[in-house]
Design an enzyme around this catalytic site. Structure first.
Site, PDB file in Angstrom:
ATOM      1  N   GLY A 109       0.857  -1.191   0.000  1.00  7.08           N
ATOM      2  CA  GLY A 109       0.000   0.000   0.000  1.00  7.08           C
ATOM      3  C   GLY A 109       0.887   1.232   0.000  1.00  7.08           C
ATOM      4  O   GLY A 109       1.978   1.228  -0.586  1.00  7.08           O
ATOM      5  N   LYS A 125       4.457   6.187  20.349  1.00 11.43           N
ATOM      6  CA  LYS A 125       3.642   6.360  19.132  1.00 11.43           C
ATOM      7  C   LYS A 125       2.197   5.968  19.420  1.00 11.43           C
ATOM      8  O   LYS A 125       1.258   6.637  19.006  1.00 11.43           O
ATOM      9  CB  LYS A 125       4.248   5.495  18.015  1.00 11.43           C
ATOM     10  CG  LYS A 125       3.533   5.570  16.680  1.00 11.43           C
ATOM     11  CD  LYS A 125       4.265   6.450  15.696  1.00 11.43           C
ATOM     12  CE  LYS A 125       3.512   6.692  14.413  1.00 11.43           C
ATOM     13  NZ  LYS A 125       4.022   6.007  13.269  1.00 11.43           N
TER      14      LYS A 125
HETATM   15  N1  LIG Z   1       0.589   5.891   5.143  1.00 10.74           N
HETATM   16  C1  LIG Z   1       1.349   6.471   6.045  1.00 10.74           C
HETATM   17  O1  LIG Z   1       1.795   7.623   5.874  1.00 10.74           O
HETATM   18  C2  LIG Z   1       1.748   5.746   7.304  1.00 10.74           C
HETATM   19  C3  LIG Z   1       2.706   6.335   8.148  1.00 10.74           C
HETATM   20  C4  LIG Z   1       3.127   5.644   9.284  1.00 10.74           C
HETATM   21  C5  LIG Z   1       2.585   4.402   9.574  1.00 10.74           C
HETATM   22  N2  LIG Z   1       1.640   3.863   8.746  1.00 10.74           N
HETATM   23  C6  LIG Z   1       1.122   2.547   9.107  1.00 10.74           C
HETATM   24  O2  LIG Z   1       1.599   1.619   8.135  1.00 10.74           O
HETATM   25  C7  LIG Z   1       0.644   0.560   7.963  1.00 10.74           C
HETATM   26  C8  LIG Z   1       0.233   0.534   6.492  1.00 10.74           C
HETATM   27  O3  LIG Z   1      -0.422   1.763   6.209  1.00 10.74           O
HETATM   28  P1  LIG Z   1      -0.725   2.252   4.722  1.00 10.74           P
HETATM   29  O4  LIG Z   1      -1.112   3.671   4.832  1.00 10.74           O
HETATM   30  O5  LIG Z   1       0.366   1.848   3.816  1.00 10.74           O
HETATM   31  O6  LIG Z   1      -2.041   1.378   4.419  1.00 10.74           O
HETATM   32  P2  LIG Z   1      -2.561   0.882   2.997  1.00 10.74           P
HETATM   33  O7  LIG Z   1      -2.215   1.881   1.954  1.00 10.74           O
HETATM   34  O8  LIG Z   1      -3.992   0.486   3.185  1.00 10.74           O
HETATM   35  O9  LIG Z   1      -1.669  -0.414   2.735  1.00 10.74           O
HETATM   36  C9  LIG Z   1      -1.987  -1.690   3.199  1.00 10.74           C
HETATM   37  C10 LIG Z   1      -1.813  -2.612   2.019  1.00 10.74           C
HETATM   38  O10 LIG Z   1      -1.964  -3.958   2.471  1.00 10.74           O
HETATM   39  C11 LIG Z   1      -2.707  -4.638   1.473  1.00 10.74           C
HETATM   40  N3  LIG Z   1      -3.302  -5.852   2.038  1.00 10.74           N
HETATM   41  C12 LIG Z   1      -4.387  -5.974   2.826  1.00 10.74           C
HETATM   42  N4  LIG Z   1      -4.610  -7.267   3.117  1.00 10.74           N
HETATM   43  C13 LIG Z   1      -3.642  -7.974   2.486  1.00 10.74           C
HETATM   44  C14 LIG Z   1      -3.344  -9.355   2.383  1.00 10.74           C
HETATM   45  N5  LIG Z   1      -4.108 -10.298   2.977  1.00 10.74           N
HETATM   46  N6  LIG Z   1      -2.270  -9.733   1.660  1.00 10.74           N
HETATM   47  C15 LIG Z   1      -1.491  -8.803   1.043  1.00 10.74           C
HETATM   48  N7  LIG Z   1      -1.736  -7.475   1.085  1.00 10.74           N
HETATM   49  C16 LIG Z   1      -2.799  -7.069   1.797  1.00 10.74           C
HETATM   50  C17 LIG Z   1      -3.746  -3.625   1.051  1.00 10.74           C
HETATM   51  O11 LIG Z   1      -4.340  -4.029  -0.156  1.00 10.74           O
HETATM   52  P3  LIG Z   1      -5.721  -3.360  -0.660  1.00 10.74           P
HETATM   53  O12 LIG Z   1      -5.284  -2.037  -1.229  1.00 10.74           O
HETATM   54  O13 LIG Z   1      -6.199  -4.348  -1.645  1.00 10.74           O
HETATM   55  O14 LIG Z   1      -6.580  -3.198   0.556  1.00 10.74           O
HETATM   56  C18 LIG Z   1      -2.868  -2.395   0.927  1.00 10.74           C
HETATM   57  O15 LIG Z   1      -2.231  -2.371  -0.331  1.00 10.74           O
HETATM   58  C19 LIG Z   1      -0.522   0.910   8.906  1.00 10.74           C
HETATM   59  O16 LIG Z   1      -0.338   0.259  10.124  1.00 10.74           O
HETATM   60  C20 LIG Z   1      -0.384   2.414   9.085  1.00 10.74           C
HETATM   61  O17 LIG Z   1      -0.986   2.867  10.293  1.00 10.74           O
HETATM   62  C21 LIG Z   1       1.206   4.502   7.622  1.00 10.74           C
END
Ligand SMILES: NC(=O)c1ccc[n+]([C@@H]2O[C@H](COP(=O)([O-])OP(=O)(O)OC[C@H]3O[C@@H](n4cnc5c(N)ncnc54)[C@H](OP(=O)(O)O)[C@@H]3O)[C@@H](O)[C@H]2O)c1
Length: 301
Positions: free
Chosen positions: A19, A187
């Site tokens: 993601g 955090k």
């Molecule tokens: N984004 C940020 O700036 C940020 C910053 C710090 C921390 N975080 C943390 O990092 C983590 C990820 O966040 P994110 O923003 O990157 O979320 P995201 O964009 O929703 O990424 C999660 C990814 O995992 C995929 N996924 C879900 N179920 C799966 C499975 N069974 N097998 C393989 N892939 C699967 C999702 O696919 P689909 O798209 O098909 O659902 C999506 O591509 C979270 O805990 C978030 O709190 C994020």
């Protein structure tokens, strides 16, 4: 610029959950010369192109397809906390006793989901990098931050050090933290103080500061979190309310990930944020009525 596919594949990093954050790290790792494969929900047969936008412009990385029969030597988990168990199920057969896992998510408690894997080489990371993914093939590096890496099991300290060394080649700021548990709690504490409140008041982070009712609630949340965190870590943390206000001000225009999830009608990470806090509070015999109420309100949405 499009990056070439010819990489050293002996130490391939598999990214489970490509993601926003997963793709951000995938692009940087591959650009730094490491081989990277993406593992999404469904197997992909062709190459996958991801365009990464940074303050230096746009670059495209081309990822070779993952081979589902290939053992995984290095696994970076970037699915959301509640997606961890299901995502791991699909790759479990490919893990060996030597697989090195890095768990990089918000919230706590998923560590337990990794307890019965064939490998114990588990490293945790927490990042303040900011990324979002407006389209499946496009990632915006919205804010530069830092990534801290450490392990909850001192036997694997060398693995944490190695991850820092390898990832430092990406140009991202990656540091080892021997007190990673403390950093994860910090955090979590900030997440408890800001994220659910942005959902309750349906507002960006900074708007909480102009809302007397929200600020009072934030103060109560912080008092309870400090008690639990202090007891869990055997120390007396203080100043959480001031810190939460400072973070809200610094990120004033941000829409928290929890509010984004609610707006998209997706499951939030509340069970691994406020939910984890309450699990620890129960274990330690500490009452947290304010956070209990907030958890119920968020889950009711
Ligand atoms: N984004 C940020 O700036 C940020 C910053 C710090 C921390 N975080 C943390 O990092 C983590 C990820 O966040 P994110 O923003 O990157 O979320 P995201 O964009 O929703 O990424 C999660 C990814 O995992 C995929 N996924 C879900 N179920 C799966 C499975 N069974 N097998 C393989 N892939 C699967 C999702 O696919 P689909 O798209 O098909 O659902 C999506 O591509 C979270 O805990 C978030 O709190 C994020």
């Amino acid at each position: 610029m499009t990056a070439a596919l010819n990489k050293d594949t002996r130490n391939t990093w598999h990214i489970l959950g490509p993601g926003a954050i997963g793709c951000l790290f995938a692009c940087h790792l591959q650009q730094a010369g490491l081989a990277v494969r993406l593992i999404g929900r469904r197997p992909e047969h062709g190459v996958r192109r991801i365009r990464l936008n940074t303050d230096n412009g746009e670059q495209e990385q081309v990822f070779a397809p993952d081979h589902p029969a290939q053992p995984i030597t290095h696994l970076l988990i970037t699915v959301k906390a509640h997606q961890t168990t299901a995502a791991l199920q699909a790759v479990r057969q490919r893990l060996t006793a030597q697989t090195l896992i890095v768990l990089m998510q918000n919230g706590m408690g998923t560590w337990q989901a990794l307890q019965d894997l064939p490998t114990r080489r588990i490293v945790v990371a927490t990042t303040t990098e900011g990324a979002h993914r407006p389209a499946a093939d496009r990632v915006i590096h919205a804010g530069r931050g830092e990534t801290w890496v450490g392990t909850l099991d001192p036997r694997y300290q060398a693995d944490a050090a190695r991850v820092c060394r390898d990832w430092s080649a990406t140009g991202l700021v990656v540091e080892e933290d021997p007190e990673i548990l403390h950093r994860l709690w910090q955090k979590l504490a900030i997440n408890c103080a800001i994220n659910p409140l942005t959902v309750l008041y349906d507002c960006p982070n900074g708007a909480l500061l102009n809302n007397t009712e929200a600020l009072e609630l934030m103060q109560q949340v912080c008092r309870e979190v400090e008690q639990v965190m202090g007891s869990a870590l055997g120390e007396k943390p203080s100043g959480l309310f001031e810190l939460a206000k400072a973070v809200s001000a610094k990120t004033s225009s941000n829409i928290s990930s929890m509010l984004q999830d609610v707006r998209k009608q997706q499951q939030t990470e509340i069970d691994h944020i406020t939910g984890y806090l309450l699990d620890q509070a129960r274990r330690l015999g500490i009452a947290c009525p304010c956070n209990e109420r907030i958890l119920k309100q968020i889950k009711a949405r």
